[in-house]
Write an enzyme that holds these catalytic residues in place. Sequence first.
Site, PDB file in Angstrom:
ATOM      1  CG  HIS A  99      -0.078   1.341  -0.198  1.00 47.93           C
ATOM      2  ND1 HIS A  99       0.690   2.275   0.511  1.00 47.93           N
ATOM      3  CD2 HIS A  99       0.794   0.491  -1.114  1.00 47.93           C
ATOM      4  CE1 HIS A  99       2.147   1.919   0.400  1.00 47.93           C
ATOM      5  NE2 HIS A  99       2.310   1.070  -0.639  1.00 47.93           N
ATOM      6  CG  ASP A 126      -0.561   3.070   3.898  1.00 47.73           C
ATOM      7  OD1 ASP A 126      -1.061   2.628   2.926  1.00 47.73           O
ATOM      8  OD2 ASP A 126       0.173   2.314   4.660  1.00 47.73           O
ATOM      9  CG  ASP A 177       5.934   2.424  -1.306  1.00 46.49           C
ATOM     10  OD1 ASP A 177       4.831   1.612  -1.575  1.00 46.49           O
ATOM     11  OD2 ASP A 177       6.750   2.112  -0.450  1.00 46.49           O
ATOM     12  CD  GLU A 183       2.283  -2.189   1.283  1.00 44.92           C
ATOM     13  OE1 GLU A 183       2.758  -3.252   1.398  1.00 44.92           O
ATOM     14  OE2 GLU A 183       2.741  -1.177   1.731  1.00 44.92           O
ATOM     15  CD  GLU A 184       4.639   1.309   2.854  1.00 40.39           C
ATOM     16  OE1 GLU A 184       5.484   0.311   3.392  1.00 40.39           O
ATOM     17  OE2 GLU A 184       4.878   1.742   1.780  1.00 40.39           O
ATOM     18  CG  ASP A 195       2.851  -1.279  -3.139  1.00 39.97           C
ATOM     19  OD1 ASP A 195       3.419  -0.552  -3.065  1.00 39.97           O
ATOM     20  OD2 ASP A 195       2.459  -1.918  -1.848  1.00 39.97           O
ATOM     21  CG  HIS A 214      10.036   2.180   2.282  1.00 41.12           C
ATOM     22  ND1 HIS A 214       9.785   0.909   3.123  1.00 41.12           N
ATOM     23  CD2 HIS A 214       9.094   2.349   1.597  1.00 41.12           C
ATOM     24  CE1 HIS A 214       8.489   0.460   2.836  1.00 41.12           C
ATOM     25  NE2 HIS A 214       8.151   1.198   2.078  1.00 41.12           N
TER      26      HIS A 214
HETATM   27 ZN   LIG Z   1       4.060   0.212  -1.096  1.00 39.48          ZN
END
Ligand SMILES: [Zn+2]
Length: 476
Positions: free
Chosen positions: A86, A88, A118, A152-153, A176, A449
């Site tokens: 992903h 995003d 990520d 995805e997030e 991921d 994150h």
């Molecule tokens: Zn991810």
Amino acid sequence: MYKKEIQAYFQTRQEDLIQDACRLIRVKSVKGPALSGKPFGPGPAEALAEALDIAAEMGFQTKNYDNYAGAVDFNDKEKQLDILAHLDVVPAGEDWTKTTPYQPVVIDGRLYGRGASDDKGPAVAALHAMKAIKDLKIPLKKNVRLILGTDEESGCEDIRHYYQQEAEAPMTFTPDASFPVINVEKGGLQGCFTGKLEEGAALPRVRKLDAGLRGNIIPDSASALLEGFPREEVLWLAKRTAEKTGASFQVKDADAPGGTGKGNGFLTVTVTGRSSHSSLPTDGINALTALLELISRLPAADSMGFRTLCAIQSLFPHGDWKGVAAHVAMSDPISGDLTLCCNVLHYEPDCLTGSFDCRSPVCATKELVQDVLLRQLEAIGLSVSGAFQYPAHHIPEDAPFVRTLMKCYREYTGRDNKPMAIGGGSYVHGFKNGVAFGCSFPGTDNRMHGADEFAVVEELVVSAMIFAQVIVDLCG
Ligand SMILES: [Zn+2]
């Protein structure tokens, strides 16, 4: 076969791979309000366009699924393997020290930037794996497709849209998460509860309690406003509870609500614990359950509200992360222990709301978890909404697909880690034959994150080699 060629190929391709990752990291692909033709706002759509450009420059056929997701095909043969990544990213947050989030930079062999690990770095590693096979002219009998999602997030609407139009490939992996293979993802049950209470005005009483922001995060702070309790007793209880729970407690005189000044018998208790993801409860110190531990021992006047707080404390006592008190504790050798946390609670004398988060092993059924938990919450006068138990995801360790992934991982890393179970869910939860595979290496914390998210350049390159070998083994 082809290991030597693949290793030699990537020896000189590191820079290209990093440059492509940087092209994607520079795009601020945080979800925004939907625009016409851009369901997740401009950022995710721009990152998708950039990634499909990179793939087209490599000579691959690409397809854009209405800016929900994109696809890159190796050839036009029968579909065999989907790689699901992903583009995003979560918001940048603060406290970056190495660079700003969207200006990628390599320092000491680490590529820093939001999305480096990520999941833009892994997406580029998969793309370069495909390019390696193309450049090395290794023949493939079947197709490998890289699918690039953009949501995805925050809800995975991207792949819902994609799979409305396309069938699952016989095998799917998502880079991921982490190496080696994650073949078990626990199921779970998250729910909110509310209670309407008859207000009790008799003193002493708990006037207010607040803890937790998100249902899936163990709260690192909690506070309560108390009225009419002897100060010394609260201080003594705070000290005792701190020793027992590992959280720290602060007790201070407080203003009465309405501002009639300090010294009217109001105290605030503030608890500091340690935050962690709900699927890893032993990493955190739950400030909410620590506070409830203290509150349940207060000599409060009888009221419906106080009885309810004590009942919640009995269901989710501090440190009982396995759900023993709630009668849902269970485990199996494939997926480990059930986990249960109460992470959010807001209380006033006439109402309360809160939420819980349970991660359940393969052996869990609705009868053994959801029904048991909800029955007990209802028995203490709470109504529960939005609680729906979803099953665990499990692909057997000895499935040919998992064995191939493990073989390639071992071949290129020399490591002997075993397939893993996790409490969180990935993109492939519920897929017929899907697992998470890469790209965090055991022992590396990529700060996904968080601030200063990074990918180890060497590890991204090894990931690309592993993926190339997987594609050759499965599609060749
Ligand atoms: Zn991810």
